[in-house]
Design a protein around this motif. Structure first.
Motif, short mmCIF file in Angstrom:
data_model
loop_
_atom_site.label_atom_id
_atom_site.label_comp_id
_atom_site.label_asym_id
_atom_site.label_seq_id
_atom_site.Cartn_x
_atom_site.Cartn_y
_atom_site.Cartn_z
N ARG A 134 0.83 -1.20 0.00
CA ARG A 134 0.00 0.00 0.00
C ARG A 134 0.86 1.25 0.00
O ARG A 134 1.89 1.31 0.67
N ALA A 135 0.44 2.24 -0.77
CA ALA A 135 1.15 3.52 -0.84
C ALA A 135 0.33 4.60 -0.16
O ALA A 135 -0.91 4.54 -0.12
N ASP A 136 1.03 5.58 0.38
CA ASP A 136 0.35 6.72 0.99
C ASP A 136 -0.07 7.75 -0.05
O ASP A 136 -0.95 8.58 0.22
N LEU A 137 0.55 7.71 -1.22
CA LEU A 137 0.26 8.68 -2.27
C LEU A 137 0.71 8.10 -3.60
O LEU A 137 1.71 7.37 -3.65
N VAL A 138 -0.03 8.43 -4.67
CA VAL A 138 0.35 8.01 -6.02
C VAL A 138 0.57 9.25 -6.87
O VAL A 138 -0.30 10.13 -6.95
N LEU A 139 1.76 9.36 -7.47
CA LEU A 139 2.05 10.39 -8.47
C LEU A 139 1.85 9.74 -9.83
O LEU A 139 2.60 8.84 -10.20
N LEU A 140 0.84 10.21 -10.58
CA LEU A 140 0.35 9.46 -11.74
C LEU A 140 0.39 10.30 -13.01
O LEU A 140 -0.18 11.39 -13.06
N ASP A 141 1.06 9.77 -14.02
CA ASP A 141 1.02 10.37 -15.36
C ASP A 141 -0.28 9.93 -16.03
O ASP A 141 -0.85 8.89 -15.70
N VAL A 142 -0.77 10.71 -16.99
CA VAL A 142 -2.01 10.35 -17.68
C VAL A 142 -1.73 9.48 -18.90
O VAL A 142 -2.39 8.45 -19.11
N MET A 143 -0.74 9.85 -19.71
CA MET A 143 -0.48 9.13 -20.96
C MET A 143 0.50 8.00 -20.68
O MET A 143 1.72 8.17 -20.70
N LEU A 144 -0.09 6.83 -20.40
CA LEU A 144 0.69 5.66 -20.01
C LEU A 144 0.44 4.51 -20.97
O LEU A 144 -0.62 4.44 -21.60
N PRO A 145 1.37 3.60 -21.09
CA PRO A 145 1.13 2.42 -21.93
C PRO A 145 0.13 1.48 -21.25
O PRO A 145 0.04 1.42 -20.03
#
Length: 678
Positions: free
Chosen positions: A45-56
């Motif tokens: 489990r993560a406390d936070l997700v840094l997420l890109d939008v354009m992903l494979p």
């Protein structure tokens, strides 16, 4: 410190973020595609997700939908800065939205804010005297502990976490019960009633419910068919009433004229009869005294009284017959009322009795009674015909205005954005013609809207892609430059940062050159000449052979025609771009073929590979600027997505056709049809 999952397909940016997270004391995990996020979060489990939008694989928005039940805070970091993308991100539950390029210090500050906010939100929630303590899984109402089942608390937590959001029963089941719940969706209603009963939350105050009309509306607006019905009804009844009144009036006039004619005829007959009687008495030598006159008149008066006729005889204005007898006041009133319905005619007797005047009084009260009966019948007919007419007119007008209702409903759906709706009306009248023209107009509008939407989508996609192409390397260059100048990092990290800055600089240079080539092709006409195919293939082989070999591939060239018409440099650039597009999709040991042959009188240049191939949708968009079949827009091979777009521009400059044939798992063939120089 927090454990943060960084999901970014650009290795340079991924490394930049994680290096800075490490510097400030956070732990991290890396992911380079959307499809691996859910599995990683299940394991750790993560406390936070840094997420890109354009992903494979699965893009960032899809990842957010997938991990929503985990209720992990998410910060979107992407080059897609359009308002629609930002709104969609926040609607999916993003805690923050950062557009590339970004300041690394700002990113770290935003991370701390989101972590603090979610830590506070996760501890407790207070509303209207109700306190929900998530850590202890307790609910306190007015300082009293409420006993909730585990399922009730989970449902309450889901509702609070998603407050101000309308959730369907199915969504609540998905979030609180789990994906595989197979029960009745109405079980949600039972649990919510229990929650309301135990906590008092969610009760509605009837005094707050107010029903009203839209602003500025009186509620008396009339529809078109209402106006037609009212207008036709008023006009018809008015015309009917006027017509009937005129008919009744004319009938009364005719009846009165007939009665006068009859009365005049009878009066003349009686007058002549009295005259002859008097003459007969005079020839017999009888004196003409009042008594004789009364007796003669009385004989006729008694006879005609039975027919409702009263006679009066006057001599020089003095009444001789009938003899006045006074009478009571009541009789006088009755006589006065009867005189209103009496037709009176008076005429003198012929000479030598012209001093005598005979008055003829006929009772026509029956005629008045008949007229009153006709009036009553007319009123009754009005009361019967009016409502009947309303019903018939309602049915008729509703039927006649049905096409207008269909048109109104269709225009409403079109105004709401459904341009595919049409008016289904089988009629050959004006409404049918209107429906045909309306449908034709709607079809044209739909086509225009579709074209405009496609153009807008293509334009927006190109702008987004170009922004992404520029922002991504700029983000890496800026971030690593700040890292080099502000952070105390070891020699290995310094070399890595310098390598990323150099590679991103080269990438921006290549992008600028590609854009310049496209601009030149759009504005500079070509001078076509005969191009030797063997020399063309030699140039291409010299350029690409080493790169093909380095990737473990084979390059085969075969030509059955000596020359084609075109520009040698541009044709070489086209073949080079096609080969470079074939390299990353081919596996080691496979062959890339470059062919030249004649087909239907045209010279054909073809590049084919045995790689992964493309779907129909990918093939259709392959020639768009910046488009990549790989959803992640991966730059592992340094391409900007302009190669095939440049090839299309080269084909258009030669006034030639370019054709792409591909299928998943079967490779790709791209052919250019030119004039053969035979």
């Amino acid at each position: 410190m927090a454990h943060i999952l960084v999901v970014e397909d650009e290795q340079a940016i991924n490394d930049l973020i994680t290096m800075n997270l490490k510097l400030v004391g956070h732990t991290y995990a890396k992911a380079y595609s959307g499809s691996e996020v859910a599995d990683m979060l299940e394991k750790e489990r993560a406390d936070l997700v840094l997420l890109d939008v354009m992903l494979p694989g699965l893009d960032g928005f899809g990842v957010m939908e997938q991990i929503a039940p985990l209720r992990i805070p998410v910060i979107l970091i992407t080059a897609r800065g359009a308002l629609s993308d930002r709104i969609r991100g926040f609607e999916l539950g993003a805690d923050d939205y950062i557009i590339k390029p970004f300041e690394i210090l700002e990113l770290l500050a935003r991370i701390n804010v989101v972590l603090r906010r979610n830590e506070q939100a996760a501890s407790a929630f207070v509303c209207d005297g109700v306190e929900i303590r998530f850590t202890e899984r307790q609910v306190w109402v007015e300082q009293l502990l409420v006993d909730l089942t585990a399922r009730e608390f989970e449902l309450l937590e889901v509702l609070i976490r998603n407050r101000n959001i309308a959730l369907s029963r199915e969504k609540l089941l998905e979030l609180a019960w789990g994906y595989d719940y197979a029960g009745d969706t109405r079980t949600v209603d039972v649990h919510i009633r229990q929650l309301r009963k135990k906590t008092g939350l969610g009760r509605t105050d009837q005094n707050r419910v107010q029903a009203g009309l839209p602003a500025g509306s009186s509620g008396l607006a009339m529809r078109f068919w209402h106006k037609i019905l009212l207008a036709v009804l008023v006009l018809f009844i008015a015309a009917l009433d006027v017509s009937v009144v005129m008919v009744l009036k004319k009938s009364w006039q005719l009846n009165m004229a007939s009665e006068r004619k009859r009365a005049a005829s009878e009066q003349l007959l009686i007058t002549n009869s009295i005259y002859e009687n008097l003459e007969s008495n005079r020839f017999r030598g009888m004196s003409l005294n009042p008594e004789l006159l009364v007796n003669v008149t009385q004989s006729y008066g008694q006879h005609y009284r039975k027919q409702g006729i009263e006679l009066e005889l006057r001599e020089n204005g003095r009444l001789l017959y009938p003899i006045e007898d006074g009478g009571s006041p009541g009789q006088e009133e009755t006589r006065s009322a009867q005189e209103e319905h009496i037709m009176t005619l008076a005429m003198p007797l012929p000479a030598p009795y012209q001093h005598l005047e005979l008055a003829y009084n006929r009772d026509i009260s029956g005629l008045y009674a008949q007229q009153q009966e006709l009036n009553r019948f007319f009123v009754m007919i009005n009361w019967i015909v009016g409502p009947t007419l309303v019903v018939l007119l309602y049915l008729l007008i509703r039927h006649l205005t049905k096409p207008l209702k269909l048109l109104s409903e269709t225009t409403k759906t079109i105004a709401e954005g459904d341009y595919s709706n049409r008016v289904e009306l089988n009629s050959r009248d004006e409404f049918g013609e209107l429906a045909v023209n309306f449908n034709r107009m709607a079809s044209v509008i739909e086509q225009r809207i579709t074209d405009l939407a496609g153009m807008a989508e293509d334009k927006q996609r190109m702008v987004d892609n170009l922004a992404h192409e520029l922002r991504t390397p700029l983000t890496s260059m800026q971030g690593f430059a700040e890292l080099l100048t502000t952070a105390n990092i070891d020699q290995e990290d310094q070399v890595k940062a310098g390598h990323y800055i150099l590679s991103e600089t080269v990438r921006l240079k290549n992008l600028a050159f590609k854009l310049l080539d496209l601009s030149v092709l759009r504005h500079q006409p070509l001078v076509l000449a005969e191009v030797d195919v063997a020399s063309l293939f030699d140039i291409v082989a010299q350029t690409e052979q080493q790169r093909v070999t380095d990737n473990g591939l084979l390059l085969e060239m075969d030509s059955s025609i000596p020359a084609v018409w075109g520009d040698a440099d541009l044709l070489a650039a086209l073949l080079v771009n096609l080969i470079e597009n074939a390299i990353p999709v081919s596996r080691p040991g496979q062959t890339i073929c470059v062919l030249a042959y004649q087909q239907d009188g045209e010279g054909v240049l073809e590049v084919q590979d045995s790689g992964s191939g493309m779907t129909e949708e990918q093939s259709r968009r392959a020639f768009e600027p910046f488009y990549r079949a790989d959803p992640s827009r991966s730059r592992a091979y340094g391409h900007a997505g302009l190669g095939l777009s440049l090839c299309r521009q080269i084909a258009e400059a030669h006034q030639a056709r370019i054709e792409l044939l591909s299928a998943p798992g079967e490779g790709t063939r791209i052919r250019l049809f030119l004039s053969s120089a035979l």
